[in-house]
Enzyme design. Structure first.
Site, PDB file in Angstrom:
ATOM      1  N   ASP A   1      -8.215  38.429  12.867  1.00  0.00           N
ATOM      2  CA  ASP A   1      -7.105  39.091  13.570  1.00  0.00           C
ATOM      3  C   ASP A   1      -7.335  40.607  13.545  1.00  0.00           C
ATOM      4  OD1 ASP A   1      -5.755  36.790  14.243  1.00  0.00           O
ATOM      5  OD2 ASP A   1      -4.440  36.820  12.494  1.00  0.00           O
TER       6      ASP A   1
ATOM      7  N   LYS B   1      -2.679  30.500   6.042  1.00  0.00           N
ATOM      8  CA  LYS B   1      -3.440  31.753   6.073  1.00  0.00           C
ATOM      9  C   LYS B   1      -3.503  32.479   4.721  1.00  0.00           C
ATOM     10  CE  LYS B   1      -3.175  33.170  10.916  1.00  0.00           C
ATOM     11  NZ  LYS B   1      -2.841  34.279  11.811  1.00  0.00           N
TER      12      LYS B   1
HETATM   13  P1  NAP Z   1       5.182  36.504  10.189  1.00  0.00           P
HETATM   14  O1  NAP Z   1       4.203  36.655   9.091  1.00  0.00           O
HETATM   15  O2  NAP Z   1       6.171  35.388  10.164  1.00  0.00           O
HETATM   16  O3  NAP Z   1       5.998  37.912  10.302  1.00  0.00           O
HETATM   17  C1  NAP Z   1       7.006  38.075  11.247  1.00  0.00           C
HETATM   18  C2  NAP Z   1       7.540  39.502  11.195  1.00  0.00           C
HETATM   19  O4  NAP Z   1       8.503  39.629  12.250  1.00  0.00           O
HETATM   20  C3  NAP Z   1       8.254  39.862   9.907  1.00  0.00           C
HETATM   21  O5  NAP Z   1       8.045  41.216   9.621  1.00  0.00           O
HETATM   22  C4  NAP Z   1       9.726  39.595  10.248  1.00  0.00           C
HETATM   23  O6  NAP Z   1      10.614  40.419   9.550  1.00  0.00           O
HETATM   24  C5  NAP Z   1       9.753  40.042  11.706  1.00  0.00           C
HETATM   25  N1  NAP Z   1      10.834  39.364  12.443  1.00  0.00           N
HETATM   26  C6  NAP Z   1      10.902  38.053  12.785  1.00  0.00           C
HETATM   27  N2  NAP Z   1      12.032  37.812  13.486  1.00  0.00           N
HETATM   28  C7  NAP Z   1      12.690  39.000  13.568  1.00  0.00           C
HETATM   29  C8  NAP Z   1      13.923  39.401  14.155  1.00  0.00           C
HETATM   30  N3  NAP Z   1      14.702  38.527  14.809  1.00  0.00           N
HETATM   31  N4  NAP Z   1      14.299  40.690  14.045  1.00  0.00           N
HETATM   32  C9  NAP Z   1      13.521  41.589  13.378  1.00  0.00           C
HETATM   33  N5  NAP Z   1      12.334  41.273  12.811  1.00  0.00           N
HETATM   34  C10 NAP Z   1      11.921  39.994  12.906  1.00  0.00           C
HETATM   35  O7  NAP Z   1       4.451  36.367  11.595  1.00  0.00           O
HETATM   36  P2  NAP Z   1       3.012  36.978  12.006  1.00  0.00           P
HETATM   37  O8  NAP Z   1       1.954  36.008  11.686  1.00  0.00           O
HETATM   38  O9  NAP Z   1       2.937  38.355  11.446  1.00  0.00           O
HETATM   39  O10 NAP Z   1       3.121  37.028  13.611  1.00  0.00           O
HETATM   40  C11 NAP Z   1       3.957  37.949  14.284  1.00  0.00           C
HETATM   41  C12 NAP Z   1       3.728  37.817  15.773  1.00  0.00           C
HETATM   42  O11 NAP Z   1       2.399  38.300  16.069  1.00  0.00           O
HETATM   43  C13 NAP Z   1       3.724  36.352  16.246  1.00  0.00           C
HETATM   44  O12 NAP Z   1       4.982  35.999  16.706  1.00  0.00           O
HETATM   45  C14 NAP Z   1       2.667  36.301  17.327  1.00  0.00           C
HETATM   46  O13 NAP Z   1       3.291  36.380  18.585  1.00  0.00           O
HETATM   47  C15 NAP Z   1       1.841  37.558  17.122  1.00  0.00           C
HETATM   48  N6  NAP Z   1       0.436  37.208  16.821  1.00  0.00           N
HETATM   49  C16 NAP Z   1      -0.462  37.312  17.826  1.00  0.00           C
HETATM   50  C17 NAP Z   1      -1.791  37.008  17.598  1.00  0.00           C
HETATM   51  C18 NAP Z   1      -2.781  37.125  18.720  1.00  0.00           C
HETATM   52  O14 NAP Z   1      -3.927  36.642  18.583  1.00  0.00           O
HETATM   53  N7  NAP Z   1      -2.447  37.768  19.819  1.00  0.00           N
HETATM   54  C19 NAP Z   1      -2.225  36.616  16.315  1.00  0.00           C
HETATM   55  C20 NAP Z   1      -1.268  36.532  15.289  1.00  0.00           C
HETATM   56  C21 NAP Z   1       0.057  36.826  15.550  1.00  0.00           C
HETATM   57  P3  NAP Z   1      11.154  40.049   8.065  1.00  0.00           P
HETATM   58  O15 NAP Z   1      10.057  40.437   7.118  1.00  0.00           O
HETATM   59  O16 NAP Z   1      12.363  40.898   7.953  1.00  0.00           O
HETATM   60  O17 NAP Z   1      11.429  38.570   8.062  1.00  0.00           O
END
Ligand code: NAP
Length: 300
Positions: free
Chosen positions: A104, A68
């Protein structure tokens, strides 16, 4: 002429995108679309893009983890939202040029609109600072809330989001914190959960300490506020279950997933879906995806 399209990622086998686009193409009678899932490793991204440029039957592709961010540097044009978010999930091949978009953002905007959420002069709390949180911050900031607070365990990452956005959205006050306890009670109109905590089959399943973060966030919500979890599997997440206990209105991530895909279709096929058809398609897709999500492990 047939149109080629795909979702690229690594891994990719659990992607729901082929099922979504197959469903939409069938409902719309679009027989020319051949949509596949392609496992593309980071080191093979440029090779994939070269193949797309050399084959005029490509209409575009979706990009998921880990492409991405990298895709932005490899395309010809980047839409403003994708540029601000720093990530793209859709590429359109138009007149031989590769154009990157972030749907998104559109999926989040659509979910908020459908739920009747109005953010003008309201306060928003976003948990997470990754790609989805950045898309959420962009979608919310465009609605001119008075304040957006980014809560993230990695404070520098949250501060980086804040500094990127503060300059672009001068009417919104952005701030960052890594401490949920410092948030005042009953102040946020909208809470957005943008971490994988609570996602089915994920290592960060909601344990006690993570549930307590959700409870603290919900304490900081106004009693008539809204809780939006971007996770779509399960539909009723631990965060939303906690939010229901305070009587907050809840939104899950399923319709964001659907609306970002319909927005992709709009880009590739120049907005060919009428409003009436869109509502029917959304519900049809929601039912179709619910069956799939309840029967096998999934990913976008
Ligand atoms: P990402 O870029 O990997 O970011 C993950 C975020 O979650 C970071 O801020 C990370 O914090 C935090 N995090 C992960 N594990 C954690 C924990 N155990 N405790 C506290 N904070 C934690 O992922 P993303 O692409 O943003 O996606 C996030 C979520 O959004 C996905 O899991 C998915 O379910 C959802 N999503 C949904 C859609 C949809 O179409 N509905 C689309 C995209 C994403 P750090 O910065 O501290 O590591």
């Amino acid at each position: 002429m047939n149109f080629k399209a795909a979702v690229i990622g690594h891994p990719i086998q659990h992607s729901l995108s082929p099922s979504i686009f197959e469903f939409v193409a069938k409902e719309l009678g679009e027989k020319r679309l051949a949509y596949s899932a392609q496992d593309v490793k980071p080191e093979d991204l440029l090779k994939f893009l070269k193949a797309v440029r050399e084959d005029s039957s490509w209409i575009g592709f979706n990009a998921t983890i880990p492409h991405k961010e990298a895709i932005l540097k490899a395309v010809d044009d980047v839409a403003p939202a994708a540029h601000s978010v720093g990530a793209a999930n859709v590429v359109h091949v138009k007149d031989g040029r590769l154009q990157a978009y972030n749907t998104d953002v559109l999926g989040i905007e659509s979910s908020l609109r459908q739920a009747g959420v109005s953010l003008k002069d309201e306060k928003v709390l976003i948990f997470g600072a990754g790609g989805a949180a950045r898309a959420a911050a962009f979608a919310c900031a465009s609605e001119k809330p008075s304040q957006i607070v980014i809560l993230n365990r990695n404070l520098p990452r949250a501060l980086s989001l804040v500094s990127d956005y503060a300059a672009n959205f001068s009417e919104v006050t952005f701030s960052a914190t890594d401490s949920v306890q410092t948030l005042q009670t009953d102040q946020f109109s909208l809470l957005i959960q943008a971490t994988p905590i609570g996602m089915a089959h994920h290592e960060s399943s909601a344990d006690h300490s993570q549930l307590s973060i959700f409870q603290e966030m919900i304490r900081a919500a106004r009693p008539n506020g809204v809780a939006f979890d971007l996770i779509y599997r399960p539909e009723r997440t631990p965060f939303l279950i906690e939010a229901e206990k305070k009587g907050l209105k809840t939104i899950g991530g399923l319709y964001m997933l659907i609306d970002q895909a319909l927005a992709t279709w709009d880009i590739w096929f120049a907005g060919s879906i009428s409003q009436n058809l869109r509502s029917v398609l959304r519900e049809g897709l929601a039912n179709n995806l619910r069956q799939k999500l309840n029967s096998k492990p999934g990913d976008q």
